[in-house]
Design a protein around this motif. Structure first.
Motif, PDB file in Angstrom:
ATOM      1  N   SER A 299      88.948 -15.818  99.435  1.00 54.52           N
ATOM      2  CA  SER A 299      90.239 -16.331  98.954  1.00 54.52           C
ATOM      3  C   SER A 299      90.177 -16.677  97.473  1.00 54.52           C
ATOM      4  O   SER A 299      91.156 -16.491  96.736  1.00 54.52           O
ATOM      5  N   ASN A 300      89.024 -17.139  97.020  1.00 60.16           N
ATOM      6  CA  ASN A 300      88.868 -17.465  95.598  1.00 60.16           C
ATOM      7  C   ASN A 300      89.041 -16.219  94.740  1.00 60.16           C
ATOM      8  O   ASN A 300      89.738 -16.241  93.714  1.00 60.16           O
ATOM      9  N   ALA A 301      88.431 -15.116  95.168  1.00 59.54           N
ATOM     10  CA  ALA A 301      88.508 -13.865  94.396  1.00 59.54           C
ATOM     11  C   ALA A 301      89.947 -13.362  94.320  1.00 59.54           C
ATOM     12  O   ALA A 301      90.426 -12.953  93.245  1.00 59.54           O
ATOM     13  N   VAL A 302      90.655 -13.408  95.454  1.00 55.07           N
ATOM     14  CA  VAL A 302      92.044 -12.922  95.465  1.00 55.07           C
ATOM     15  C   VAL A 302      92.934 -13.813  94.609  1.00 55.07           C
ATOM     16  O   VAL A 302      93.755 -13.321  93.814  1.00 55.07           O
ATOM     17  N   LEU A 303      92.792 -15.131  94.735  1.00 54.21           N
ATOM     18  CA  LEU A 303      93.643 -16.047  93.962  1.00 54.21           C
ATOM     19  C   LEU A 303      93.310 -15.995  92.474  1.00 54.21           C
ATOM     20  O   LEU A 303      94.210 -16.146  91.633  1.00 54.21           O
ATOM     21  N   THR A 304      92.074 -15.758  92.134  1.00 51.48           N
ATOM     22  CA  THR A 304      91.694 -15.648  90.719  1.00 51.48           C
ATOM     23  C   THR A 304      92.415 -14.473  90.063  1.00 51.48           C
ATOM     24  O   THR A 304      92.843 -14.548  88.908  1.00 51.48           O
ATOM     25  N   ARG A 305      92.577 -13.398  90.832  1.00 51.70           N
ATOM     26  CA  ARG A 305      93.292 -12.228  90.309  1.00 51.70           C
ATOM     27  C   ARG A 305      94.805 -12.432  90.319  1.00 51.70           C
ATOM     28  O   ARG A 305      95.522 -11.891  89.470  1.00 51.70           O
ATOM     29  N   SER A 306      95.308 -13.221  91.281  1.00 48.91           N
ATOM     30  CA  SER A 306      96.757 -13.314  91.500  1.00 48.91           C
ATOM     31  C   SER A 306      97.430 -14.414  90.696  1.00 48.91           C
ATOM     32  O   SER A 306      98.598 -14.280  90.307  1.00 48.91           O
ATOM     33  N   LEU A 307      96.714 -15.501  90.442  1.00 50.85           N
ATOM     34  CA  LEU A 307      97.320 -16.656  89.781  1.00 50.85           C
ATOM     35  C   LEU A 307      97.236 -16.546  88.265  1.00 50.85           C
ATOM     36  O   LEU A 307      96.340 -15.870  87.735  1.00 50.85           O
ATOM     37  N   PRO A 308      98.125 -17.195  87.546  1.00 48.73           N
ATOM     38  CA  PRO A 308      98.007 -17.257  86.091  1.00 48.73           C
ATOM     39  C   PRO A 308      96.666 -17.902  85.720  1.00 48.73           C
ATOM     40  O   PRO A 308      96.150 -18.751  86.461  1.00 48.73           O
ATOM     41  N   PRO A 309      96.089 -17.538  84.606  1.00 52.70           N
ATOM     42  CA  PRO A 309      94.773 -18.067  84.228  1.00 52.70           C
ATOM     43  C   PRO A 309      94.703 -19.600  84.212  1.00 52.70           C
ATOM     44  O   PRO A 309      93.697 -20.179  84.613  1.00 52.70           O
ATOM     45  N   PHE A 310      95.782 -20.263  83.776  1.00 54.05           N
ATOM     46  CA  PHE A 310      95.744 -21.720  83.700  1.00 54.05           C
ATOM     47  C   PHE A 310      95.700 -22.365  85.094  1.00 54.05           C
ATOM     48  O   PHE A 310      95.298 -23.515  85.236  1.00 54.05           O
ATOM     49  N   SER A 311      96.120 -21.626  86.132  1.00 55.93           N
ATOM     50  CA  SER A 311      96.011 -22.121  87.507  1.00 55.93           C
ATOM     51  C   SER A 311      94.701 -21.672  88.151  1.00 55.93           C
ATOM     52  O   SER A 311      94.032 -22.450  88.840  1.00 55.93           O
ATOM     53  N   ALA A 312      94.326 -20.411  87.911  1.00 59.94           N
ATOM     54  CA  ALA A 312      93.106 -19.868  88.512  1.00 59.94           C
ATOM     55  C   ALA A 312      91.872 -20.650  88.102  1.00 59.94           C
ATOM     56  O   ALA A 312      90.926 -20.810  88.886  1.00 59.94           O
ATOM     57  N   VAL A 313      91.863 -21.175  86.886  1.00 58.85           N
ATOM     58  CA  VAL A 313      90.701 -21.908  86.399  1.00 58.85           C
ATOM     59  C   VAL A 313      90.483 -23.211  87.168  1.00 58.85           C
ATOM     60  O   VAL A 313      89.393 -23.780  87.163  1.00 58.85           O
ATOM     61  N   LEU A 314      91.502 -23.669  87.863  1.00 59.04           N
ATOM     62  CA  LEU A 314      91.407 -24.916  88.612  1.00 59.04           C
ATOM     63  C   LEU A 314      90.818 -24.736  90.016  1.00 59.04           C
ATOM     64  O   LEU A 314      90.515 -25.717  90.689  1.00 59.04           O
ATOM     65  N   LEU A 315      90.678 -23.491  90.456  1.00 59.29           N
ATOM     66  CA  LEU A 315      90.129 -23.237  91.787  1.00 59.29           C
ATOM     67  C   LEU A 315      88.682 -23.699  91.873  1.00 59.29           C
ATOM     68  O   LEU A 315      87.917 -23.574  90.912  1.00 59.29           O
ATOM     69  N   GLN A 316      88.312 -24.219  93.040  1.00 61.82           N
ATOM     70  CA  GLN A 316      86.947 -24.692  93.255  1.00 61.82           C
ATOM     71  C   GLN A 316      86.304 -23.912  94.387  1.00 61.82           C
ATOM     72  O   GLN A 316      86.992 -23.397  95.272  1.00 61.82           O
ATOM     73  N   ASP A 317      84.977 -23.815  94.354  1.00 64.56           N
ATOM     74  CA  ASP A 317      84.256 -23.143  95.430  1.00 64.56           C
ATOM     75  C   ASP A 317      84.074 -24.100  96.597  1.00 64.56           C
ATOM     76  O   ASP A 317      83.623 -25.235  96.426  1.00 64.56           O
ATOM     77  N   ALA A 318      84.423 -23.629  97.785  1.00 63.27           N
ATOM     78  CA  ALA A 318      84.252 -24.455  98.977  1.00 63.27           C
ATOM     79  C   ALA A 318      82.800 -24.392  99.447  1.00 63.27           C
ATOM     80  O   ALA A 318      82.110 -23.379  99.265  1.00 63.27           O
ATOM     81  N   VAL A 319      82.358 -25.460 100.053  1.00 65.76           N
ATOM     82  CA  VAL A 319      81.076 -25.485 100.753  1.00 65.76           C
ATOM     83  C   VAL A 319      81.386 -25.711 102.229  1.00 65.76           C
ATOM     84  O   VAL A 319      82.482 -26.149 102.592  1.00 65.76           O
ATOM     85  N   GLU A 320      80.433 -25.403 103.078  1.00 71.40           N
ATOM     86  CA  GLU A 320      80.704 -25.463 104.515  1.00 71.40           C
ATOM     87  C   GLU A 320      81.157 -26.846 104.961  1.00 71.40           C
ATOM     88  O   GLU A 320      81.996 -26.982 105.858  1.00 71.40           O
ATOM     89  N   ALA A 321      80.634 -27.878 104.328  1.00 68.62           N
ATOM     90  CA  ALA A 321      80.992 -29.249 104.719  1.00 68.62           C
ATOM     91  C   ALA A 321      82.466 -29.551 104.488  1.00 68.62           C
ATOM     92  O   ALA A 321      83.021 -30.460 105.121  1.00 68.62           O
TER      93      ALA A 321
END
Length: 453
Positions: A299-321
């Motif tokens: 989902s991170n890869a798809v949203l990074t491509r789909s969202l404007p850069p100023f929004s995509a930069v705010l995405l965080q990597d999830a961990v299993e916890a």
């Protein structure tokens, strides 16, 4: 209601005695008491909100010092838009409900002149332990009185001023009614709780409302049945065919409407097809509301491509916890469900493995998939195309609630009047004894005929 610093055994005995008297009061007397409580609280709004403001000031300082969580602070605010009005409305809504005491739910003719009945009755004495949430006092008081149960309440120290003010008003109102003052007692010291939790011969049910730590602590300290939930880890599954506008509206409410609530969504499961079609618009709307998105790699890869850069930069990597975390904040974990024939089963399996059995939902246009999801997810509440925040006693038409139960005994989900009732069996006979009934010559047989209610 009395503010009490009596010995725990005296508190419990007083509640037990009051419960027996309360259970025998006619419905009109209990309803009149709710009217008196509503009117007294309404007339005392300014004093109560002033007391709540003092609690908020102290709690804000504690939060700034890292001694109190933001979610607790949010729950403490009785002046939050609509909260005071909902509290008062809940009392009147409970008053308007059907009397739950003495309802016959089963009638069986055992033999001529021998009838069995099952009749509803109050549980007895409730011990409610809560953090923040000053409105709980009014909620519990109305439900307890209507259902004929006595209640012992202990609030958290962060809401001391609020619950003292509310309790004083309710106590004064009760003094002019038929309800014994001992039917509602507010415990003022923390030391009494462990002793009360040991009084299983006098207290019938414990209802903790608060943090995971509070609930688990109570569960480990008592032999009394405990009704409630330790976590509100709610999930929503975004199916491939979900309506985009509906999904965005529902998810914005479920995450941002009241993030500190136990029915707020914490995990979003997304079908692979919806990653590029529906999710980007939802993600942009959530980010605009200040939500932090913790995404798995897909989902991170798809949203990074789909969202404007100023929004995509705010995405965080999830961990299993993250998929086992109740954030109680503007944070949402996102996980991808692969595009395979059993995608729905995978989503259900994830929820059953990670959720807290509170409330989960599916967003889809497929009625068969929705029905399969609702049948397969093992939670107290399972919704289709609506927000998880619909899991609420007032919204269910219960007037209000004492809490939400994820238990699998007599009450599950938002617990209103029905969850505070139990039943007893009555037999009316004409001298029959078990020795009359046996197989063989001269013996009688039971008829066991169902009778109309």
């Amino acid at each position: 209601m009395s503010l009490t610093d009596s010995a725990p055994l005296d508190i419990a005995k007083a509640a037990s005695s009051a419960a027996r008297k309360l259970a025998l009061l006619p419905a009109q007397a209990r309803n009149d008491t709710l009217t008196a409580i509503h009117d007294a609280l309404s007339a005392s709004k300014s004093d109560i909100l002033a007391a709540n403001a003092r609690d908020l000031a102290a709690a804000s300082t504690a939060a700034e010092q890292g001694k109190l969580s933001q979610s607790v602070l949010n729950r403490l605010d009785l002046g939050r838009p609509g909260k005071w009005e909902d509290m008062l409305k809940g009392i009147l809504d409970v008053r308007g409900l059907k009397d739950p005491v003495g309802e016959t739910t089963l009638r069986t003719k055992l033999d001529d002149g021998l009838e069995l009945q099952r009749v509803t009755c109050p549980i007895g004495v409730l011990l409610i332990i809560f953090e923040a949430r000053p409105e709980v006092i009014a909620n519990i008081s109305s439900l307890a009185i209507k259902s004929g149960n006595a209640a012992i309440l202990k609030g958290g120290k962060e809401s001391t001023e609020s619950f003292r003010a509310i309790s004083t008003v309710i106590s004064t109102a009760l003094s002019h009614t038929s309800v014994p003052n001992g039917a509602l007692q507010l415990v003022t010291t923390r030391d009494e709780i462990s002793h009360l939790l040991a009084l299983d011969s006098h207290i019938d049910l414990v209802i903790p409302r608060g943090s995971n730590e509070l609930v688990r602590s109570v569960q480990h300290q008592t032999r009394i049945p405990v009704l409630g939930h330790a976590d509100g880890l709610c999930s929503i599954y975004l199916a491939a065919d979900a309506d985009p506008a509906l999904a965005e509206r529902v998810l914005l409410d479920a995450k941002t409407g009241y993030p500190a609530a136990c029915n707020s969504v914490e995990t979003l499961l997304v079908h692979t097809t919806a990653l590029s079609t529906t999710l980007p618009g939802i993600a942009a709307a959530l980010i605009a509301k200040g939500v932090s998105l913790r995404c798995d790699a897909t989902s991170n890869a798809v949203l990074t491509r789909s969202l404007p850069p100023f929004s995509a930069v705010l995405l965080q990597d999830a961990v299993e916890a993250d998929y086992d975390t109740e954030f109680l904040d503007l944070t949402l974990a996102i996980k991808t469900i692969p595009d395979v024939p059993d995608a729905l089963e995978l989503a259900i399996a994830h929820i059953n493995a990670h959720s807290s059995r509170h409330t989960d939902a599916i967003l889809t246009q497929n009625a068969a998939d929705a029905a399969a999801f609702q049948a397969g997810v093992d939670s107290a509440a399972v919704f289709w195309n609506t927000s998880t925040r619909m899991a609420d006693g007032m919204r269910f038409g219960f007037g209000t609630e004492v809490g939400i139960s994820t238990n699998k005994f007599h009450a599950r989900g938002p617990v209103g009047l029905e969850g505070l009732m139990i039943y007893k069996y009555l037999i009316n006979g004409t001298g029959q004894v078990p020795a009359d009934y046996y197989a063989g010559e001269g013996g009688k047989s039971f008829k066991h005929e169902t009778l109309p209610l």
